[in-house]
Design an enzyme around this catalytic site. Structure first.
Site, PDB file in Angstrom:
ATOM      1  N   CYS A   1       0.474  -9.320  -4.140  1.00  0.00           N
ATOM      2  CA  CYS A   1       0.684 -10.080  -5.365  1.00  0.00           C
ATOM      3  C   CYS A   1       0.359  -9.187  -6.553  1.00  0.00           C
ATOM      4  O   CYS A   1      -0.569  -8.386  -6.516  1.00  0.00           O
ATOM      5  CB  CYS A   1      -0.160 -11.337  -5.468  1.00  0.00           C
TER       6      CYS A   1
ATOM      7  N   ARG B   1       4.105  -4.888  -4.818  1.00  0.00           N
ATOM      8  CA  ARG B   1       2.931  -5.595  -4.308  1.00  0.00           C
ATOM      9  C   ARG B   1       3.302  -6.904  -3.616  1.00  0.00           C
ATOM     10  O   ARG B   1       2.454  -7.564  -3.012  1.00  0.00           O
ATOM     11  CB  ARG B   1       1.963  -5.899  -5.446  1.00  0.00           C
TER      12      ARG B   1
ATOM     13  N   TRP C   1       3.187 -12.223  -2.791  1.00  0.00           N
ATOM     14  CA  TRP C   1       3.290 -11.967  -1.352  1.00  0.00           C
ATOM     15  C   TRP C   1       2.561 -13.140  -0.713  1.00  0.00           C
ATOM     16  O   TRP C   1       1.340 -13.273  -0.846  1.00  0.00           O
ATOM     17  CB  TRP C   1       2.615 -10.639  -1.009  1.00  0.00           C
TER      18      TRP C   1
ATOM     19  N   ASN D   1      -4.191 -13.207  -7.812  1.00  0.00           N
ATOM     20  CA  ASN D   1      -3.978 -12.270  -6.701  1.00  0.00           C
ATOM     21  C   ASN D   1      -5.254 -12.296  -5.868  1.00  0.00           C
ATOM     22  O   ASN D   1      -6.325 -12.023  -6.401  1.00  0.00           O
ATOM     23  CB  ASN D   1      -3.715 -10.867  -7.270  1.00  0.00           C
ATOM     24  N   GLY D   2      -5.131 -12.622  -4.595  1.00  0.00           N
ATOM     25  CA  GLY D   2      -6.326 -12.676  -3.741  1.00  0.00           C
ATOM     26  C   GLY D   2      -6.279 -13.909  -2.862  1.00  0.00           C
ATOM     27  O   GLY D   2      -5.226 -14.533  -2.686  1.00  0.00           O
TER      28      GLY D   2
ATOM     29  N   GLU E   1       3.402   8.373  13.002  1.00  0.00           N
ATOM     30  CA  GLU E   1       3.845   8.144  11.624  1.00  0.00           C
ATOM     31  C   GLU E   1       5.381   8.063  11.548  1.00  0.00           C
ATOM     32  O   GLU E   1       5.924   7.212  10.849  1.00  0.00           O
ATOM     33  CB  GLU E   1       3.287   9.249  10.720  1.00  0.00           C
TER      34      GLU E   1
ATOM     35  N   LYS F   1       7.396   4.800  10.186  1.00  0.00           N
ATOM     36  CA  LYS F   1       8.384   4.856   9.092  1.00  0.00           C
ATOM     37  C   LYS F   1       9.667   4.165   9.518  1.00  0.00           C
ATOM     38  O   LYS F   1      10.231   3.384   8.775  1.00  0.00           O
ATOM     39  CB  LYS F   1       8.718   6.308   8.710  1.00  0.00           C
TER      40      LYS F   1
ATOM     41  N   GLU G   1       9.233   0.205   9.987  1.00  0.00           N
ATOM     42  CA  GLU G   1       8.972  -0.644   8.820  1.00  0.00           C
ATOM     43  C   GLU G   1      10.163  -0.766   7.875  1.00  0.00           C
ATOM     44  O   GLU G   1      10.310  -1.780   7.211  1.00  0.00           O
ATOM     45  CB  GLU G   1       7.714  -0.195   8.063  1.00  0.00           C
TER      46      GLU G   1
ATOM     47  N   HIS H   1       2.925   8.525  32.097  1.00  0.00           N
ATOM     48  CA  HIS H   1       2.003   7.495  32.583  1.00  0.00           C
ATOM     49  C   HIS H   1       2.491   6.083  32.250  1.00  0.00           C
ATOM     50  O   HIS H   1       1.702   5.145  32.283  1.00  0.00           O
ATOM     51  CB  HIS H   1       0.602   7.727  32.002  1.00  0.00           C
TER      52      HIS H   1
ATOM     53  N   LYS I   1       2.886  -3.356  -0.630  1.00  0.00           N
ATOM     54  CA  LYS I   1       2.309  -2.018  -0.638  1.00  0.00           C
ATOM     55  C   LYS I   1       0.785  -2.024  -0.640  1.00  0.00           C
ATOM     56  O   LYS I   1       0.147  -1.181  -0.053  1.00  0.00           O
ATOM     57  CB  LYS I   1       2.811  -1.270  -1.873  1.00  0.00           C
TER      58      LYS I   1
END
Ligand code: F6R
Length: 614
Positions: A2, A27, A75, A101-102, A487, A491, A494, A510, A609
């Site tokens: 947010c 955000r 968000w 926000n929170g 990584e 990438k 996502e 394995h 983000k």
């Protein structure tokens, strides 16, 4: 997660608010809303589910009057992303509007108490509870907005950055924070507020980072006032921003992600500037030098981070163990904080975070400090909560990262961790001079090496055609490049929504080897290093089972060129530096596949983000 924006001054607020929301859209982009307050106390409030552009379209035909206002991009945490749950939320009488926000953790208890007083709720959000509580306190105590906010916040458990307006006080915005960021921009006769400095930078470079527990009273035509939760006056520390508007624009690239990938020669130059010289093998990290004793006596290093930053931490472990000879453990911050970890004053905890706001990493820092550890931060956002909560640290200085998938921050983090390992090695005298000279020389060359590697873009774009519609990918790497495999897989998944797994190459036999068939492509990270022969065997194992292989190899590697389906040639670099170079083609591969699939690479679904919730 947010983003909030606020403005009070003499210009029309809407333009500033909507532009600010675009800047903060990384955000969260589930819904957005604005509230403009006119001088005569009218509130023009508009909300829309979807992105900021949807809100903008809706607002085109509305009354946008008002030189003060607050705005929000969401968000979703409590309640689905629809118009009703979008912020700003209004109090029962409609006089108070609030953006948040929170997360208000005790919102059900507060809601029940308010319901018993006859309050009804339109949305499913925790935020609406807070705005109703503020009005309830105001009416019960007969007080003004700031006292009502202060009193209401005493009853709240959780994290918040809020901005509140009241139609009865049209010249004032009240803002407050606890565990969620809030920056105030001090202009000439006007004041801005936002979750980070990006919506502010084009109007003023003078900012105040609000501290936890502080409340800002922003009144048109009056100096900014900040008070504590106990109504004491707080100090106002005005800082100067070192950010430019051009850093926040796409600069001719179709996406921020591609711009940020291509920025890496410069961002790595900025990252190492002043830390290694034009010659010699010395690394100067003031955060290490000023606390040399702490690093000399450290018995163990614990790295805490999330996501991509955690992958950088895994590379950091190898670097630190190699050059500084201190045992290192790497923990997911979210696991560490709930594991009753053994932390002692002999430990140094390194917290890695691009945003500097990740809730789990912040909580891990708090716990580590309570248990006596020295905490070192590796952050990008200057003045962020993590940067301020740590005892010392090093900024990666790669500039604002706007694409939700982290690219330039990852290479900056790995570069800083390389310099950190060398700097601590210097302090502890564990560093072989020749090795140090070689690594420092390679760090110096990194910008040029990245530039050369970026020339692979066209080849990778073509290669991505072959793989646009596959459903699964495997990424394999060894040693320093096992985290690169993780990584690379992150990438891809996502931004393209293709399932991808990263594995240490030798572990494949394995279990994951069972997955290999002609439909599963494997990216093998195989630059020339001590384990090169072994990874060739791993490639052969994949080929023998009909899998296709895309191999990232050192230029001129004819052996792998003969067995792999596709090769991506990178410059010859020492093993410990190779993850920075390797990450470039992996970022490009993920990017081009996602673009060809028609995905929104800068704003992938469900992601945000800055993860300020647990
Ligand atoms: C992936 C990504 C995330 C972040 C993670 C931690 O591309 O960006 O996995 O790395 O959310 O964020 P920071 O580094 O801001 O603490």
């Amino acid at each position: 997660m947010c983003g909030i924006v606020g403005y009070i001054g003499s210009r029309p607020a809407y333009e500033i608010l909507i532009k600010g929301l675009h800047r903060l859209e990384y955000r969260g982009y589930d819904s957005a809303g604005v509230a403009m307050l006119t001088d005569d106390g009218r509130l023009n409030i508009y909300k829309s589910h979807g992105k900021v552009a949807d809100l903008e379209n809706f607002c085109n035909a509305q009354d946008l009057d008002g030189c003060a206002g607050i705005a929000h991009t969401r968000w979703a945490t409590h309640g689905e992303p629809n118009d009703i749950n979008a912020h700003p939320h209004l109090s029962r009488s409609g006089r108070i509007a609030l953006v948040h926000n929170g997360t208000i953790e005790n919102y059900t208890v507060l809601k029940e108490a308010l319901e018993q007083q006859g309050y009804e709720f339109k949305s499913e959000t925790d935020t609406e509870v807070l705005v109703q509580l503020i009005e309830y306190v105001m009416l019960t105590n007969g007080c003004q907005l700031v006292d009502a906010v202060r009193e209401a916040l005493h009853q709240v458990i959780g994290a918040y950055a809020i901005a509140v307006v009241d139609t009865q006080e049209p010249d004032t915005i009240v803002a407050a924070r606890k565990s969620s960021p809030l920056v105030i921009g001090v202009g000439d006769g006007e004041t801005f507020l936002a979750s980070d400095a990006t919506p502010i930078v084009e109007y003023t470079d003078k900012v105040v980072y609000l501290n936890d527990g502080e409340i800002a009273i922003i009144t048109r035509g009056k100096p900014l006032k900040i008070i504590t939760a106990d109504n004491e006056s707080a100090e106002i520390d005005i800082q100067t921003l070192k950010m430019s508007v051009s850093q926040l624009e796409k600069g001719g690239f179709p996406h921020f992600m591609l711009k940020e990938i291509f920025e890496q020669p410069r961002t790595i130059r900025d990252c190492v500037r002043g830390r290694i010289g034009n010659s010699g093998s010395r690394v100067t990290l003031s955060g290490v030098i000023e606390h040399a004793d702490v690093f000399r006596r450290a018995k163990r290093i614990i790295i805490v981070a999330c996501g991509t930053s955690w992958h950088a931490g895994l590379i950091g472990k190898r670097l630190i163990e190699e050059y500084a000879r201190i045992p290192v453990v790497v923990e997911y911050a979210s696991e560490f904080r709930y594991s009753n970890p053994i932390v002692t004053p002999d430990d140094v905890v390194i917290a890695i975070s691009q945003s500097g706001e990740t809730a789990d990493t912040l909580a891990a820092i708090k716990l580590a400090k309570e248990r006596g550890a020295f905490v070192y931060g590796v952050c990008n956002v200057v003045g962020s909560s993590i940067a301020r909560a740590t005892d010392s640290g090093t900024y990666i200085h790669v500039g604002p990262e706007i694409g939700v998938a982290s690219t330039k921050a990852f290479t900056g983090q790995v570069t800083v961790l390389t310099m950190f390992a060398l700097a601590v090695g210097q302090v502890r005298d564990t560093l072989d001079r020749e090795v140090a000279a070689k690594v420092v020389c390679s760090i110096r060359k990194l910008p040029e090496l990245i530039k050369q590697t970026l020339k692979l873009n066209d080849k990778i774009e073509k290669l991505s055609d072959t793989y646009t519609y596959v459903h699964n990918f495997l990424y394999l790497g060894r040693g320093y490049n096992f985290p690169s495999a993780l990584e690379g897989a992150l990438k891809l998944k996502e931004i393209s929504y293709i399932h991808a797994e990263g594995y240490p190459a030798a572990e494949m036999k394995h279990g994951p080897i069972a997955l290999i068939d002609h439909e599963l492509p494997t990216v093998v990270i195989a630059p020339k290093d001590d384990l090169h022969e072994k990874i060739i065997s791993n490639i052969q194992q994949v080929k023998a089972r009909g899998g296709s292989v895309i191999a990232v190899v050192t230029k001129g590697d004819t052996t792998i060129a003969e067995i792999a389906d596709h090769i991506i040639e990178i410059p010859d670099v020492p093993e410990s530096i190779s993850p920075v170079i390797v990450s470039i083609p992996l970022q490009l591969l993920a990017y081009h596949i996602a673009v060809k699939k028609g995905c929104n690479v800068d704003m992938p679904r469900n992601l945000a983000k800055s993860v300020t919730v647990e």
